[in-house]
Scaffold this active site. Structure first.
Site, mmCIF file in Angstrom:
data_model
loop_
_atom_site.group_PDB
_atom_site.id
_atom_site.type_symbol
_atom_site.label_atom_id
_atom_site.label_comp_id
_atom_site.label_asym_id
_atom_site.label_seq_id
_atom_site.Cartn_x
_atom_site.Cartn_y
_atom_site.Cartn_z
ATOM 1 N N CYS A 43 0.855 -1.232 0.141
ATOM 2 C CA CYS A 43 0.094 -0.031 0.000
ATOM 3 C C CYS A 43 0.929 1.159 0.143
ATOM 4 C CB CYS A 43 -0.717 -0.023 1.229
ATOM 5 S SG CYS A 43 -1.798 1.592 1.382
ATOM 6 N N CYS A 46 0.787 3.388 3.352
ATOM 7 C CA CYS A 46 1.363 2.902 4.743
ATOM 8 C C CYS A 46 2.662 3.372 4.931
ATOM 9 C CB CYS A 46 1.288 1.269 4.664
ATOM 10 S SG CYS A 46 -0.324 0.425 4.835
ATOM 11 N N ASN A 151 -14.350 9.952 0.110
ATOM 12 C CA ASN A 151 -14.848 8.611 -0.436
ATOM 13 C C ASN A 151 -14.491 7.563 0.448
ATOM 14 O OD1 ASN A 151 -15.424 10.662 -2.674
ATOM 15 N ND2 ASN A 151 -13.869 9.646 -3.782
ATOM 16 N N SER A 159 -10.955 4.246 -4.464
ATOM 17 C CA SER A 159 -9.977 3.297 -5.163
ATOM 18 C C SER A 159 -9.026 2.436 -4.475
ATOM 19 C CB SER A 159 -9.403 3.948 -6.455
ATOM 20 O OG SER A 159 -8.740 5.128 -6.330
ATOM 21 N N HIS A 164 -8.183 7.702 3.427
ATOM 22 C CA HIS A 164 -7.760 9.105 2.928
ATOM 23 C C HIS A 164 -8.825 10.017 2.434
ATOM 24 C CE1 HIS A 164 -8.405 6.702 -0.882
ATOM 25 N NE2 HIS A 164 -8.459 7.758 -1.448
ATOM 26 N N HIS A 291 -23.032 30.213 5.119
ATOM 27 C CA HIS A 291 -22.685 29.491 6.451
ATOM 28 C C HIS A 291 -22.304 28.278 6.142
ATOM 29 C CE1 HIS A 291 -23.967 29.521 10.894
ATOM 30 N NE2 HIS A 291 -23.477 28.224 10.812
HETATM 31 ZN ZN LIG Z 1 -1.882 1.484 3.861
HETATM 32 ZN ZN LIG Z 2 -25.239 31.942 9.630
#
Ligand SMILES: [Zn+2]
Ligand SMILES: [Zn+2]
Length: 339
Positions: A43, A46, A151, A159, A164, A291
């Site tokens: 990965c 990592c 995501n 993916s 992340h 806001h």
């Molecule tokens: Zn990883």
């Molecule tokens: Zn406001």
């Protein structure tokens, strides 16, 4: 009785199809939650594999080998900061060279823990990196809008499994965002108040759609929610740009965001989801009509022909029932596991 509801802000209508109403728990994924390893040798996100990513933009903490959060340019970036946003117009065809920033924020060194399973302190670290990158990129005069998003899961567009977030800075304001800014300004012109401050005050008083409230934030189901469990987190203090969030507010938002994600994780069986920070542009710092907020959308249903053809959604879960369901999900055990 089915009901049509209008979003006060986007003016979009949704059909709350109570005839086909589902109990919130019927939408849970019933996915068996497989423990995944904390470290995966192949990965790129990592620790120890830092040389497999493009050169780092920043890390948190800033010094030392043991990072908690890391920011890197996206290897498959949608836009490039190496080109200039030169505009051209030929007849009706308008185009801009693909300038922009596309960054990946690696949430934690641990491959196995999604944000719902991190500690509040770790989530606060991620949010403070969001703020730093938001404010740094806002200074670039070529940038007109910044979207920070996550995501989580394949159906939400992730993916890589390693948790992340991402940030995309564009040379234009997307039309959906522009429409929302216009609506907010129109309301301010008509009524002389921030429409969100008004709405938040009423929702807190009403309580039926509130999931969690803290000293500085409130998480609530959306009244005219286009999809089940669409949840917004609003700062209680009027603030137009996410870049203005204070240290105290970051700590508080981390607690409420993590608790909400943990409730969705436990209650709905770790569904795929997206969340985005919806902020006014950085130069909106003093704007009274807009806001910012965080929008969390679990991906429990699919968009079909009617939605594509009309822009109008059919939601089969009453937002009030979704709020009640999420309020009851206990997440203390998850918080303990994340520490
Ligand atoms: Zn990883
Ligand atoms: Zn406001």
């Amino acid at each position: 009785m089915p009901e049509l509801r209008q979003n006060f802000f986007t003016k979009e209508w949704v059909i709350i199809a109570t005839e086909r109403a589902k109990r919130p728990e019927e939408l849970a994924t019933h996915r068996s939650i497989q423990p995944s390893p904390a470290f995966v040798e192949t990965c790129p996100f990592c620790p120890g594999n830092e040389n497999k990513t493009p050169p780092e933009v920043m890390r948190h903490p800033a010094k030392g080998d043991l990072w908690q959060v890391r920011v890197i340019p996206n290897k498959c970036a949608a836009l490039s900061s190496d080109v200039q946003p030169t505009r051209s117009l030929q007849h009706l065809r308008r185009r801009i060279d693909g300038f922009g920033f596309h960054e990946v924020i690696v949430d934690s060194p641990d491959h196995s823990r999604c944000m719902a399973l991190l500690s509040d302190e770790q989530v606060a670290g991620i949010l403070s990196v969001y703020r730093q990158r938001y404010n740094a990129l806002s200074l670039d005069h070529r940038v007109n809008h910044i979207t920070i998003f996550k995501n989580h899961g394949l159906d939400a567009g992730a993916s890589l499994q390693h948790p992340h977030s991402q940030l995309i800075a564009t040379p234009v304001i997307p039309s959906q965002v522009r429409h929302r800014l216009h609506e907010a300004l129109r309301h301010y012109d008509d009524v002389g108040e921030c429409m969100f401050c008004h709405m938040v005050e009423r929702e807190v008083e009403d309580q039926t759609r509130v999931v969690i409230k803290s000293e500085r934030f409130v998480a609530m189901e959306v009244f005219a929610s286009p999809t089940p469990f669409a949840t917004h987190i609003f700062p209680l203090r009027h603030m137009a740009s996410f870049g203005d969030i204070s240290e105290m507010e970051i700590a508080d938002l981390a607690r409420i965001l993590r608790a909400l994600l943990a409730k969705i994780y436990v209650g709905l069986g770790n569904p795929d989801l997206n969340f985005t920070v919806r902020s006014g542009p950085a130069e909106y710092t003093q704007a009274r009509h807009f806001h910012w907020y965080v929008s969390v959308i679990p991906r429990l249903t699919r968009v079909a022909g009617f939605e594509l053809g009309s822009g109008m959604f059919i939601n089969t879960v009453l937002p009030e029932a979704a709020a009640e369901f999420l309020r009851k999900v206990a997440v203390d055990a998850v918080a303990a596991a994340g520490k």
